[in-house]
Design an enzyme around this catalytic site. Sequence first.
Site, mmCIF file in Angstrom:
data_model
loop_
_atom_site.group_PDB
_atom_site.id
_atom_site.type_symbol
_atom_site.label_atom_id
_atom_site.label_comp_id
_atom_site.label_asym_id
_atom_site.label_seq_id
_atom_site.Cartn_x
_atom_site.Cartn_y
_atom_site.Cartn_z
ATOM 1 N N HIS A 56 -3.278 6.995 2.671
ATOM 2 C CA HIS A 56 -3.691 5.718 2.092
ATOM 3 C C HIS A 56 -5.085 5.360 2.598
ATOM 4 O O HIS A 56 -5.341 5.369 3.810
ATOM 5 C CB HIS A 56 -2.676 4.645 2.479
ATOM 6 C CG HIS A 56 -3.144 3.268 2.177
ATOM 7 N ND1 HIS A 56 -3.568 2.900 0.917
ATOM 8 C CD2 HIS A 56 -3.294 2.186 2.966
ATOM 9 C CE1 HIS A 56 -3.950 1.643 0.955
ATOM 10 N NE2 HIS A 56 -3.800 1.184 2.179
ATOM 11 N N CYS A 115 0.820 -1.231 0.000
ATOM 12 C CA CYS A 115 0.000 0.000 0.000
ATOM 13 C C CYS A 115 0.850 1.275 0.000
ATOM 14 O O CYS A 115 0.327 2.360 -0.249
ATOM 15 C CB CYS A 115 -0.960 -0.003 1.183
ATOM 16 S SG CYS A 115 -2.137 -1.360 1.118
ATOM 17 N N ASN A 118 -10.066 -0.221 -0.220
ATOM 18 C CA ASN A 118 -8.608 -0.093 -0.194
ATOM 19 C C ASN A 118 -8.050 -0.679 -1.493
ATOM 20 O O ASN A 118 -8.053 -1.899 -1.674
ATOM 21 C CB ASN A 118 -8.063 -0.849 1.031
ATOM 22 C CG ASN A 118 -6.543 -0.827 1.102
ATOM 23 O OD1 ASN A 118 -5.867 -0.426 0.158
ATOM 24 N ND2 ASN A 118 -6.010 -1.263 2.233
#
Length: 348
Positions: free
Chosen positions: A266, A124, A296
Amino acid sequence: MTAGTQRAAVLCGLGGALPATAVPNSALAAELDTTDEWIRTRTGIRQRFVIAPGEATSDLAVAAGRRVLESARKAAGADTEETAVDLVVLATSTPDHPCPATAPAVARRLGLTGVAAFDIGAVCTGFVYALATAASMITAGTARRALVIGADTFSTILDPADRTTRAIFGDGAGAVVLRAGDPAEPGALLGFDLGSDGAGEELITVPAGGSRQRSTATPPPERDRYFTMQGRAVFNEAVLSMSKSAETLLARIGWRGADLDRVVAHQANVRILRAVADQLGLPEDRLVINLDRVGNTVAGSIPLALADAAADGTLRPGDKVLLTGFGGGLTWGSAALRWPAPYVEPVA
Ligand code: COA
């Protein structure tokens, strides 16, 4: 840029791509032991997108790349030598194949045959790592114009029976174009903070598929092919690492947290984002949030959030913007810039 001035990497194009299929929480609730209410209240996510059978990460990366190259051409006003990309950096943890890297195929499909192209794997945090790498190559003079893509298709590595990871992750890609420019220009990347801690390697992992298991004689159990995550520990590490990284970078470039107009963190979980804002002493309305719509999307997360926020006017020219990410590895990273006025292709 005139001779003798310091060189900077400047953001001059932005765009994103999502698969055609949206999966609302209600669809997961019909299949797994979960509810729309649990997912919304524990994560803030309402839906995510997933690729169709036969699609792969490169398809999303190419779609985002096309859009962002178009936006950069429109911003430059002409299809000239000045708009020629000579570097493609693809952040992904779900490459089309374990070998070779996916970036060269993406570059070829975008008509960029012959340019330097490679993948970066920082899960990520991948996009921030890729941005820092491309910006460093531009400031060093190794590249003049870079296409930086974050793209992942975690739907291809999730355990279909895992209600937690299925609720959180979605597929998507976002991309930016960086060009050589002046540090005083809007859009110039003003600094980075990057870090890692391999002690947390097992908090986020796909056990099989790499050399550690492939080099043994016994085939790995099927479950080892799937992504696993220790959610609670990851939650705590994400808040700590993004806050600390953001503070380190702010101190380095002489900005105060309170002066930030927007934080693009993020998009993992809305509760993580709120905790980061709290740590930085910022009101929640400074946060850019699009995870409710896309979940996500791993390396796609930050550029997709940027593209959504630029398209809907949440990011305004001149805004002091901080990007911060956290992911498997463990890895973390932050970047800062004053928001330019790039032409933004809406995310589709
Ligand atoms: N539906 C219903 N219940 C669920 C569920 C779901 N989709 N997923 C987990 N649960 C359950 C758990 O099984 C647990 O049940 P138990 O108490 O009976 O054991 C309960 O909810 C609480 O689990 P816990 O893990 O403590 O919840 P949480 O509040 O920490 O939320 C996450 C779980 C995964 C949403 C949260 O930890 C998180 O967001 N972590 C970070 C994830 C992330 O960002 N990953 C990528 C980082 S780069």
